[in-house]
Scaffold this motif. Structure first.
Motif, PDB file in Angstrom:
ATOM      1  N   ALA A 334     -12.463 -13.551  13.130  1.00  0.00           N
ATOM      2  CA  ALA A 334     -12.436 -12.402  12.215  1.00  0.00           C
ATOM      3  C   ALA A 334     -12.937 -12.797  10.839  1.00  0.00           C
ATOM      4  CB  ALA A 334     -11.004 -11.877  12.102  1.00  0.00           C
ATOM      5  N   TYR A 335     -13.804 -11.966  10.298  1.00  0.00           N
ATOM      6  CA  TYR A 335     -14.258 -12.187   8.923  1.00  0.00           C
ATOM      7  C   TYR A 335     -13.606 -11.101   8.074  1.00  0.00           C
ATOM      8  CZ  TYR A 335     -17.130 -13.605   5.061  1.00  0.00           C
ATOM      9  OH  TYR A 335     -17.535 -14.104   3.852  1.00  0.00           O
ATOM     10  N   ILE A 336     -12.729 -11.515   7.179  1.00  0.00           N
ATOM     11  CA  ILE A 336     -12.027 -10.532   6.343  1.00  0.00           C
ATOM     12  C   ILE A 336     -12.870 -10.238   5.112  1.00  0.00           C
ATOM     13  CG2 ILE A 336      -9.926 -10.047   5.039  1.00  0.00           C
ATOM     14  CD1 ILE A 336      -8.386 -11.838   6.935  1.00  0.00           C
ATOM     15  N   MET A 337     -13.204  -8.952   4.942  1.00  0.00           N
ATOM     16  CA  MET A 337     -14.044  -8.564   3.800  1.00  0.00           C
ATOM     17  C   MET A 337     -13.165  -7.819   2.805  1.00  0.00           C
ATOM     18  SD  MET A 337     -17.329  -7.241   5.876  1.00  0.00           S
ATOM     19  CE  MET A 337     -18.170  -8.311   7.016  1.00  0.00           C
ATOM     20  N   THR A 338     -13.035  -8.387   1.631  1.00  0.00           N
ATOM     21  CA  THR A 338     -12.157  -7.755   0.650  1.00  0.00           C
ATOM     22  C   THR A 338     -12.967  -7.318  -0.561  1.00  0.00           C
ATOM     23  OG1 THR A 338     -11.698  -9.889  -0.352  1.00  0.00           O
ATOM     24  CG2 THR A 338     -10.172  -9.160   1.335  1.00  0.00           C
ATOM     25  N   PHE A 339     -12.518  -6.221  -1.162  1.00  0.00           N
ATOM     26  CA  PHE A 339     -13.245  -5.668  -2.309  1.00  0.00           C
ATOM     27  C   PHE A 339     -12.266  -5.431  -3.443  1.00  0.00           C
ATOM     28  CE2 PHE A 339     -15.438  -4.754   1.558  1.00  0.00           C
ATOM     29  CZ  PHE A 339     -16.742  -5.126   1.248  1.00  0.00           C
ATOM     30  N   GLY A 340     -12.319  -6.271  -4.456  1.00  0.00           N
ATOM     31  CA  GLY A 340     -11.438  -6.104  -5.630  1.00  0.00           C
ATOM     32  C   GLY A 340     -10.201  -6.978  -5.545  1.00  0.00           C
ATOM     33  N   LYS A 341      -9.473  -7.019  -6.688  1.00  0.00           N
ATOM     34  CA  LYS A 341      -8.374  -7.977  -6.865  1.00  0.00           C
ATOM     35  C   LYS A 341      -7.210  -7.755  -5.883  1.00  0.00           C
ATOM     36  CE  LYS A 341      -5.727  -9.962 -10.710  1.00  0.00           C
ATOM     37  NZ  LYS A 341      -4.373  -9.652 -10.333  1.00  0.00           N
ATOM     38  N   LYS A 342      -6.701  -6.516  -5.871  1.00  0.00           N
ATOM     39  CA  LYS A 342      -5.525  -6.239  -5.017  1.00  0.00           C
ATOM     40  C   LYS A 342      -5.847  -6.390  -3.524  1.00  0.00           C
ATOM     41  CE  LYS A 342      -2.189  -5.280  -7.820  1.00  0.00           C
ATOM     42  NZ  LYS A 342      -1.160  -6.296  -7.838  1.00  0.00           N
ATOM     43  N   PRO A 343      -6.968  -5.788  -3.055  1.00  0.00           N
ATOM     44  CA  PRO A 343      -7.330  -5.995  -1.640  1.00  0.00           C
ATOM     45  C   PRO A 343      -7.479  -7.473  -1.299  1.00  0.00           C
ATOM     46  CG  PRO A 343      -8.634  -4.225  -2.568  1.00  0.00           C
ATOM     47  CD  PRO A 343      -7.890  -4.822  -3.713  1.00  0.00           C
ATOM     48  N   ARG A 344      -7.973  -8.282  -2.288  1.00  0.00           N
ATOM     49  CA  ARG A 344      -8.152  -9.718  -1.998  1.00  0.00           C
ATOM     50  C   ARG A 344      -6.795 -10.378  -1.768  1.00  0.00           C
ATOM     51  NH1 ARG A 344     -12.496 -11.171  -5.106  1.00  0.00           N
ATOM     52  NH2 ARG A 344     -13.341  -9.878  -3.454  1.00  0.00           N
ATOM     53  N   GLU A 345      -5.801  -9.997  -2.592  1.00  0.00           N
ATOM     54  CA  GLU A 345      -4.452 -10.574  -2.401  1.00  0.00           C
ATOM     55  C   GLU A 345      -3.946 -10.257  -0.992  1.00  0.00           C
ATOM     56  OE1 GLU A 345      -3.183 -10.201  -7.044  1.00  0.00           O
ATOM     57  OE2 GLU A 345      -1.986  -9.069  -5.577  1.00  0.00           O
ATOM     58  N   ALA A 346      -4.153  -8.982  -0.583  1.00  0.00           N
ATOM     59  CA  ALA A 346      -3.701  -8.570   0.755  1.00  0.00           C
ATOM     60  C   ALA A 346      -4.494  -9.313   1.827  1.00  0.00           C
ATOM     61  CB  ALA A 346      -3.865  -7.064   0.910  1.00  0.00           C
ATOM     62  N   GLY A 347      -5.805  -9.448   1.595  1.00  0.00           N
ATOM     63  CA  GLY A 347      -6.678 -10.142   2.557  1.00  0.00           C
ATOM     64  C   GLY A 347      -6.279 -11.605   2.693  1.00  0.00           C
TER      65      GLY A 347
END
Ligand code: HAM
Length: 426
Positions: A334-347
């Motif tokens: 799986a490649y986790i694609m995150t966009f922005g600060k909060k999504p990155r923390e969750a990712g």
């Protein structure tokens, strides 16, 4: 100026390194079926070990060792092979003081020889090998050849050439050396300077000479088989009969002597020419040794072993398309694609969780356009893209895209492990 790698060395990267791991694990697995336990001996040893073990008259000791004085002025050499190291370890650790002989060890790791680099020949290369120390019967020799053969079969090698010969016992070799001295006596003046030395120190080594003119002369040299003692002849016959019995094809190469001085009795080598005619040199070789342990100051234990060259095994398996993709799979689940600060923390938290469930996961830590992330996912052979943006975060789901079928679904954060477990074959 950029730093360049030393001549004769090479980097083994990613999928290739996985292929090496795979090859070594097959070798180790088969060896353990034959009762061999792993051993790791030092990469450097006293130079003396190799001069006494591998032999002063061998090219390996004479010309090819990486030898230096350490800060304590001791002469140290990088190991050119591991048989001497294992024998030394058996002596240093008094492993021979057991009723459970023979001792059976397997090893893999880097070896160093200052050779002229060419196809299949490096200055740092890797071997997998086994040593059976305390080998006292001809069955030990047979078993060792069969172990090597069966390993190569399991790796997928089909058109192997197994060369065998016998160097006989001490009496055989002494008689044969005298015969070689007589044969080369008149010719030695026209031969290379190395052969001059070999003539004096160990005429057997002349048979290994790589100079074409000398090789022509070697063709007419007497072969050792005429000098084998009765016992050595019987043992050689036994090996040939058993190989026939087990349907292991071989050829008797009467000029095979092997380049290390410790050999006696049965010796062997495996060769393979690729379908497009490439010859990487012997892919493995070994044989019986009767005095090595004793010469190094241990008891009079005989031994038998062999070593494969991993670079050569790998190159042939690659050229012949025998390395199955799934065995050297470095794809990402799986490649986790995150966009922005909060999504990155969750990712980041999700990546960590999935890895604990044994998934291979990559994630972007820098903001990148959607398109670039998909390109990376493709290049890293990712099976799924797990997309987390502000919208996903707010609503508690992950957008999951199957990168093979291109199908896209929304999966609740809590269901993602079950979702992937049901789909990813491991
Ligand atoms: P060896 O024939 O010198 O034997 O080496 C074993 C294998 O290592 C060779 O068949 C070859 O595949 C690989 N090899 C040797 N030199 C190089 C090189 N420069 N580059 C790449 N591969 C190479 C021994 O080392 C013995 N210790 C084997 C043995 C174990 N005999 C008894 N026990």
């Amino acid at each position: 100026m950029a730093v360049t790698p030393p001549k004769g060395t090479h980097d083994i990267i990613a999928a290739e390194a996985l292929a090496y791991d795979y090859i070594e694990s097959v070798c180790q697995h088969v060896a353990s079926n034959y009762g061999f336990d792993p051993i790791r001996t030092p990469i450097f040893e006293s130079t003396d070990l190799f001069s006494r073990g591998v032999g002063e008259s061998s090219d390996i000791v004479n010309k090819e060792m990486y030898t230096f004085l350490d800060k304590g002025q001791r002469s140290i050499s990088l190991r050119p092979e591991n048989t001497a190291g294992v024998a030394r370890s058996v002596i240093s650790n008094k492993l021979y003081a057991t009723a459970d002989l023979p001792l059976k060890f397997s090893y893999n790791g880097p070896m160093f020889r200052y050779e002229r680099p060419q196809l299949g020949r490096f200055r740092q290369f890797h071997q997998f090998g086994v040593e059976n120390i305390g080998a006292s019967t001809i069955y030990d020799d047979l078993e060792t050849i069969m172990l090597a053969y069966n390993t190569l079969q399991l790796l997928g090698f089909k058109n192997l050439v197994l060369k065998i010969n016998s160097l006989g016992d001490q009496i055989t070799r002494n008689n044969y050396k005298s015969a070689l001295k007589t044969f080369f006596g008149e010719k030695i003046d026209s031969m290379c300077s190395d052969c001059h030395t070999r003539y004096k120190t160990n005429p057997l080594r002349i048979l290994d000479c790589k100079v074409p003119m000398d090789q022509e002369l070697v063709k007419f040299a007497p072969s050792i088989n005429q000098y084998l003692s009765e016992n050595s002849k019987d043992e050689f016959e036994f090996i040939k009969n058993e190989l026939n019995e087990f349907k292991i094809p071989y050829i008797v190469d009467e000029k095979l002597v092997r380049g290390l001085d410790y050999y006696s009795g049965i010796i062997f080598e495996f060769h393979y020419i690729t379908s497009d005619g490439k010859d990487y040199g012997a892919i493995g070789g070994g044989g019986h040794y009767d005095r090595l342990v004793n010469q190094l100051g241990g008891p009079a234990l005989e031994g038998v072993g062999f070593a494969f060259g991993i670079e050569r095994l790998y190159s042939i398996l690659r050229d012949e398309n025998l390395l199955q993709e799934e065995l050297i799979d470095n794809s990402c689940d799986a490649y986790i694609m995150t966009f922005g600060k909060k999504p990155r923390e969750a990712g980041f938290e999700l990546a960590n969780r999935l890895r604990m469930f044994d998934f291979r996961v990559k994630i972007n830590f820098e903001d990148k356009p959607f398109k670039s992330l998909f390109k990376i996912a493709e290049r890293t052979k990712s099976k799924y893209a797990l997309i987390i943006g502000d919208n996903e975060l707010e609503q508690g789901f992950i957008t999951v895209k199957d990168l093979t079928t291109k199908e896209q679904v929304e999966i609740g954060v809590e269901e993602i492990v079950d979702f992937l477990e049901g789909r990813i074959v491991r």
